[in-house]
Motif scaffolding. Structure first.
Motif, short mmCIF file in Angstrom:
data_model
loop_
_atom_site.label_atom_id
_atom_site.label_comp_id
_atom_site.label_asym_id
_atom_site.label_seq_id
_atom_site.Cartn_x
_atom_site.Cartn_y
_atom_site.Cartn_z
N GLU A 65 0.47 -1.52 -0.19
CA GLU A 65 -0.31 0.27 -0.10
C GLU A 65 0.74 1.74 0.28
O GLU A 65 0.67 2.10 -0.80
CB GLU A 65 -1.01 -0.26 1.68
CG GLU A 65 -2.14 -0.75 1.08
CD GLU A 65 -3.60 0.01 2.58
OE1 GLU A 65 -3.16 0.05 3.05
OE2 GLU A 65 -4.71 -0.64 1.94
N ARG A 66 1.86 1.13 1.31
CA ARG A 66 2.56 2.35 0.84
C ARG A 66 3.32 2.84 -0.55
O ARG A 66 4.22 3.88 -0.90
CB ARG A 66 3.62 2.13 1.92
CG ARG A 66 3.05 2.06 3.52
CD ARG A 66 2.34 3.98 3.86
NE ARG A 66 1.37 3.14 4.78
CZ ARG A 66 0.53 2.86 5.09
NH1 ARG A 66 -0.39 2.47 3.64
NH2 ARG A 66 -0.89 2.47 5.82
N ALA A 67 3.41 1.67 -1.00
CA ALA A 67 4.81 1.83 -2.45
C ALA A 67 3.83 1.78 -3.62
O ALA A 67 4.17 3.16 -4.75
CB ALA A 67 5.21 0.14 -3.00
N ARG A 68 2.67 1.58 -3.62
CA ARG A 68 1.72 2.00 -4.98
C ARG A 68 1.42 3.80 -5.15
O ARG A 68 1.55 3.94 -6.57
CB ARG A 68 0.06 1.24 -4.34
CG ARG A 68 -0.14 -0.12 -4.45
CD ARG A 68 -1.19 -0.28 -4.25
NE ARG A 68 -1.37 -1.72 -3.99
CZ ARG A 68 -1.99 -2.35 -3.15
NH1 ARG A 68 -2.43 -1.35 -2.07
NH2 ARG A 68 -1.88 -3.39 -3.05
N GLU A 69 1.75 4.49 -4.19
CA GLU A 69 2.03 6.03 -4.22
C GLU A 69 3.28 6.03 -5.12
O GLU A 69 2.93 7.33 -5.80
CB GLU A 69 1.65 6.27 -3.03
CG GLU A 69 1.62 7.91 -2.88
CD GLU A 69 1.78 9.00 -1.95
OE1 GLU A 69 2.41 9.33 -1.90
OE2 GLU A 69 0.55 8.71 -0.68
N LEU A 70 4.35 5.64 -4.58
CA LEU A 70 5.20 5.65 -5.31
C LEU A 70 5.65 5.48 -7.04
O LEU A 70 6.26 6.40 -7.28
CB LEU A 70 6.58 5.19 -4.77
CG LEU A 70 7.97 5.40 -5.05
CD1 LEU A 70 9.12 7.05 -5.30
CD2 LEU A 70 9.09 4.99 -4.19
N ARG A 97 13.04 9.39 -2.52
CA ARG A 97 11.82 9.15 -1.97
C ARG A 97 11.36 7.56 -1.13
O ARG A 97 11.22 8.29 -0.08
CB ARG A 97 10.86 9.47 -3.29
CG ARG A 97 9.19 9.09 -3.25
CD ARG A 97 8.45 9.94 -2.38
NE ARG A 97 8.28 11.21 -3.00
CZ ARG A 97 7.11 11.54 -4.20
NH1 ARG A 97 6.74 11.05 -3.76
NH2 ARG A 97 6.97 13.09 -4.47
N VAL A 98 12.55 6.85 -1.14
CA VAL A 98 12.36 5.62 -1.30
C VAL A 98 12.98 6.37 0.45
O VAL A 98 12.73 5.31 1.35
CB VAL A 98 13.18 4.62 -2.03
CG1 VAL A 98 14.01 3.38 -1.30
CG2 VAL A 98 12.30 4.39 -3.32
N ALA A 99 14.09 6.82 0.41
CA ALA A 99 14.67 7.10 1.74
C ALA A 99 13.19 7.59 2.68
O ALA A 99 13.14 7.62 3.82
CB ALA A 99 15.61 8.12 1.45
N GLU A 100 12.37 8.46 1.79
CA GLU A 100 11.20 9.26 2.81
C GLU A 100 10.23 8.32 3.17
O GLU A 100 9.91 8.49 4.55
CB GLU A 100 10.74 10.77 1.57
CG GLU A 100 9.94 11.44 2.78
CD GLU A 100 9.70 12.40 1.93
OE1 GLU A 100 8.11 12.99 2.59
OE2 GLU A 100 9.83 12.91 1.30
N LEU A 101 10.45 7.40 2.06
CA LEU A 101 9.10 6.11 2.67
C LEU A 101 9.93 5.73 3.80
O LEU A 101 8.62 4.95 4.56
CB LEU A 101 9.38 5.08 1.68
CG LEU A 101 8.07 4.31 1.66
CD1 LEU A 101 6.41 4.72 1.70
CD2 LEU A 101 8.69 3.30 0.02
#
Length: 195
Positions: A65-70, A97-101
């Motif tokens: 779910e978190r990765a879908r937005e990215l 963005r991965v670091a922020e996620l």
């Protein structure tokens, strides 16, 4: 009747995911069991297993779910994260963005990693999120530096997220330093093109 069952199933799914997310905010990942999630969600343990298969499946779905937005931003968003920018700029933006996620979801990433590594027959490299991220990173590297082993370098860059000093920083919500380090590495890599 079938619609009501589907609505109940959808509500249960969301309740389970939200309960897992809330527990991960308050507790170390190793303390977030299927039993605790089920209790917090107000469902039976069997419902969690039926819906997600295992703790690994639950953590994988919450992480997805978190990765879908990215992934949507990468596919359709504005540059530099989305299409239209040079590979170097896109890669810097993606890794930032991965670091922020990771910083926003440090315990989730740790729980997801633990669940994957402790599941029989599971490898990080087979995880759909990792596969997608690796494909994107290696594609950008190959586009900007066709003379290097893009697949191996992509593994090296993404692998740093799982190193304990970096994972510790992310769990503490610190991502700016990692993003800056990624940017330096990417700029160095792309500066080496043709020379």
């Amino acid at each position: 009747m079938e619609r009501r069952e589907r609505a109940d199933a959808a509500r249960n799914r969301q309740a389970i995911l939200r309960a897992a997310e809330e527990l991960l905010r308050r507790h170390p990942p190793e303390q977030v069991s299927v039993e605790r999630v089920a209790t917090a969600a107000g469902v039976g343990k069997g419902t969690v297993f039926h819906r997600f298969g295992s703790r690994t499946g639950l953590m994988r779905e919450l992480m997805a779910e978190r990765a879908r937005e990215l992934e949507q931003a990468v596919a359709e968003g504005p540059p530099p994260l989305g299409p239209g920018a040079e590979p170097e700029a896109r890669l810097v933006a993606f890794l930032a963005r991965v670091a922020e996620l990771g910083a926003r979801n440090g315990n989730l990433m740790a729980a997801h990693e633990h669940a994957v590594l402790t599941a029989k027959g599971e490898r990080r490299e087979d995880n759909p999120i990792y596969v997608s991220w690796h494909r994107h990173v290696s594609g950008l590297i190959a586009e900007g530096r066709p003379d290097v082993d893009a697949e191996e370098i992509a593994h090296m860059l993404l692998g740093t997220l799982h190193m304990e000093p970096i994972a510790s920083q992310l769990r503490a919500g610190e991502h700016e330093r990692l993003a800056a380090g990624f940017a330096d590495l990417v700029k160095g890599l792309f500066r080496g093109a043709g020379g």
